[in-house]
Write an enzyme that holds these catalytic residues in place. Structure first.
Site, PDB file in Angstrom:
ATOM      1  N   LYS A   1      14.340   6.073  -4.397  1.00 52.48           N
ATOM      2  CA  LYS A   1      12.999   7.382  -4.277  1.00 52.48           C
ATOM      3  C   LYS A   1      12.979   8.269  -3.889  1.00 52.48           C
ATOM      4  O   LYS A   1      13.667   8.764  -2.785  1.00 52.48           O
ATOM      5  CB  LYS A   1      11.070   6.191  -3.691  1.00 52.48           C
ATOM      6  CG  LYS A   1      11.572   4.556  -4.095  1.00 52.48           C
ATOM      7  CD  LYS A   1      10.037   4.144  -3.313  1.00 52.48           C
ATOM      8  CE  LYS A   1      11.210   3.811  -2.497  1.00 52.48           C
ATOM      9  NZ  LYS A   1      10.087   2.913  -1.893  1.00 52.48           N
TER      10      LYS A   1
ATOM     11  N   TYR B   1      -6.163   0.254  11.545  1.00 50.82           N
ATOM     12  CA  TYR B   1      -5.537   1.617  11.485  1.00 50.82           C
ATOM     13  C   TYR B   1      -6.945   3.240  11.389  1.00 50.82           C
ATOM     14  O   TYR B   1      -7.727   2.218  10.616  1.00 50.82           O
ATOM     15  CB  TYR B   1      -4.575   2.015  11.256  1.00 50.82           C
ATOM     16  CG  TYR B   1      -4.628   2.225  10.248  1.00 50.82           C
ATOM     17  CD1 TYR B   1      -4.353   1.271   8.772  1.00 50.82           C
ATOM     18  CD2 TYR B   1      -4.658   3.066   9.311  1.00 50.82           C
ATOM     19  CE1 TYR B   1      -4.159   1.450   7.457  1.00 50.82           C
ATOM     20  CE2 TYR B   1      -4.328   4.181   7.853  1.00 50.82           C
ATOM     21  CZ  TYR B   1      -4.646   2.065   7.118  1.00 50.82           C
ATOM     22  OH  TYR B   1      -4.528   2.137   5.546  1.00 50.82           O
TER      23      TYR B   1
ATOM     24  N   ALA C   1       2.101   5.853  -2.171  1.00 54.32           N
ATOM     25  CA  ALA C   1       3.277   6.281  -3.339  1.00 54.32           C
ATOM     26  C   ALA C   1       4.277   5.174  -3.681  1.00 54.32           C
ATOM     27  O   ALA C   1       4.750   4.490  -4.072  1.00 54.32           O
ATOM     28  CB  ALA C   1       3.064   7.320  -3.492  1.00 54.32           C
TER      29      ALA C   1
ATOM     30  N   ASP D   1       4.975   2.289  -1.970  1.00 57.04           N
ATOM     31  CA  ASP D   1       4.567   0.895  -2.115  1.00 57.04           C
ATOM     32  C   ASP D   1       4.592   0.159  -3.867  1.00 57.04           C
ATOM     33  O   ASP D   1       4.727  -0.745  -4.309  1.00 57.04           O
ATOM     34  CB  ASP D   1       3.171   0.380  -0.741  1.00 57.04           C
ATOM     35  CG  ASP D   1       3.993   0.571   0.307  1.00 57.04           C
ATOM     36  OD1 ASP D   1       4.351   0.899   0.890  1.00 57.04           O
ATOM     37  OD2 ASP D   1       2.437   0.991   1.165  1.00 57.04           O
TER      38      ASP D   1
END
Ligand SMILES: Nc1ncnc2c1ncn2[C@@H]1O[C@H](COP(=O)(O)OP(=O)(O)O)[C@@H](O)[C@H]1O
Ligand SMILES: [Mg+2]
Length: 301
Positions: A225, A88, A252, A254
């Protein structure tokens, strides 16, 4: 014995813009980012490995070598004679970042093609972490192979951690997305969803509603989260400390997963693990890219 922790999923080649129209090559991917941070904060206290599939080309070799250099176990990495890593590229328009992917034909999409190899890679693990992206990149029969391997390893004592990390464009239809992300829950011990994803795709009206839906599906340890908002768990809500000078929000979630899971593997209770997740994601938020520089990371205490 040193605990074995496995993350299952895809890492891609990353091309990130630097000055002068140039791009820096890196490697990233949600479950890999989590495994990498766990390895850094746990050091020799755990054997953290990736279960993925790479090619036999020079870039795949470079990634495998980088994993070894960074302390990751690559014994669960298989190689594909015909396919290579996905890629990517990050495009910057002012401060806005957009991501362009070439991942449809990646080797990682075949990480569960060989049931024996998959089970061998997971044998002896005390924790297995995977995400909705891991499921999205697999063909339906490979998902079944993965579910069987998870069930088998779980019956041998592994705990399964799952972050739905919903990316709608990786799925053929919203129905298949919802069906698959629901079907895995009976195999999950620890769920780490982000509220905005669950609100969008499952219509949850609050983080508590997300918590209850996962609990009703049989997940005993659920941590929701919610960006800068409080983290919701069975015991209630834990405020998220404000983070100043945020550079880049990529990764964030992960990193939160890595801090949380590493602390749980060290035997810490859920509230302390949530604080470890918040602390690790705050480091990633203050640096560009999905992973923090090693120099900014402290061993977990
Ligand atoms: N703006 C923010 N301020 C402080 N912490 C944040 C912020 N955004 C994310 N975080 C931290 O990162 C964690 C994961 O963020 P979230 O946005 O929910 O996940 P994801 O990156 O997967 O979308 C949060 O629980 C929190 O600890
Ligand atoms: Mg996420």
């Amino acid at each position: 014995m040193t605990p074995k922790l496995c993350a299952i999923g895809e890492a891609m080649i990353e091309l990130a813009p630097v000055e002068g129209g140039l791009y820096a090559r890196g490697f990233a991917g949600d479950t890999f980012n989590t495994a990498w941070h766990m390895a850094q904060v746990l050091g020799p206290r755990a054997r953290v490995g990736m279960v993925t599939r790479l090619g036999r080309d020079a870039l795949s070799d470079a990634f495998a070598a980088e994993m070894v250099a960074d302390g990751l176990d690559v014994s669960g990495v298989s190689r594909d004679d015909h396919r290579r890593m996905g890629l990517y590229l990050i495009e910057l328009d002012g401060v806005e970042r957009s991501f362009h992917y070439w991942r449809e034909t990646s080797a990682a999409r075949h990480l569960a093609d060989d049931p024996q190899a998959l089970e061998a890679a997971l044998t002896g693990a005390s924790l297995i972490h995977l995400s909705g992206i891991t499921l999205a990149i697999l063909a339906p029969p490979a998902r079944e192979t993965l579910f069987s391997a998870l069930a088998r390893t779980r019956s041998q004592g592994a705990r399964v951690s799952f972050d739905p990390n919903i990316r709608a464009r990786l799925w053929p239809s919203p129905e298949e997305l919802r069906q698959t992300l629901t079907a895995i829950l009976p195999l999950v011990d620890i769920a780490l969803p982000s509220f905005d994803d669950e609100e969008t795709h499952f219509g949850d009206t609050s983080p508590e509603a997300t918590l209850k839906r996962f609990q009703a599906a049989g997940v005993t340890e659920v941590v929701v989260k919610n960006g800068a908002g409080p983290v919701t768990c069975h015991a209630g809500q834990i405020e998220t400390p404000p983070v100043s000078e945020i550079r880049d929000t990529t990764g964030a979630g992960d990193a939160f997963n890595a801090g949380y899971l590493a602390a749980r593997m060290m035997g810490h209770p859920v509230d302390r693990a949530i604080r470890a997740g918040q602390a690790l994601s705050s480091v990633v938020l203050r640096h560009p890219g999905a992973r923090a520089p090693k120099s900014a990371l402290l061993p977990l205490d």
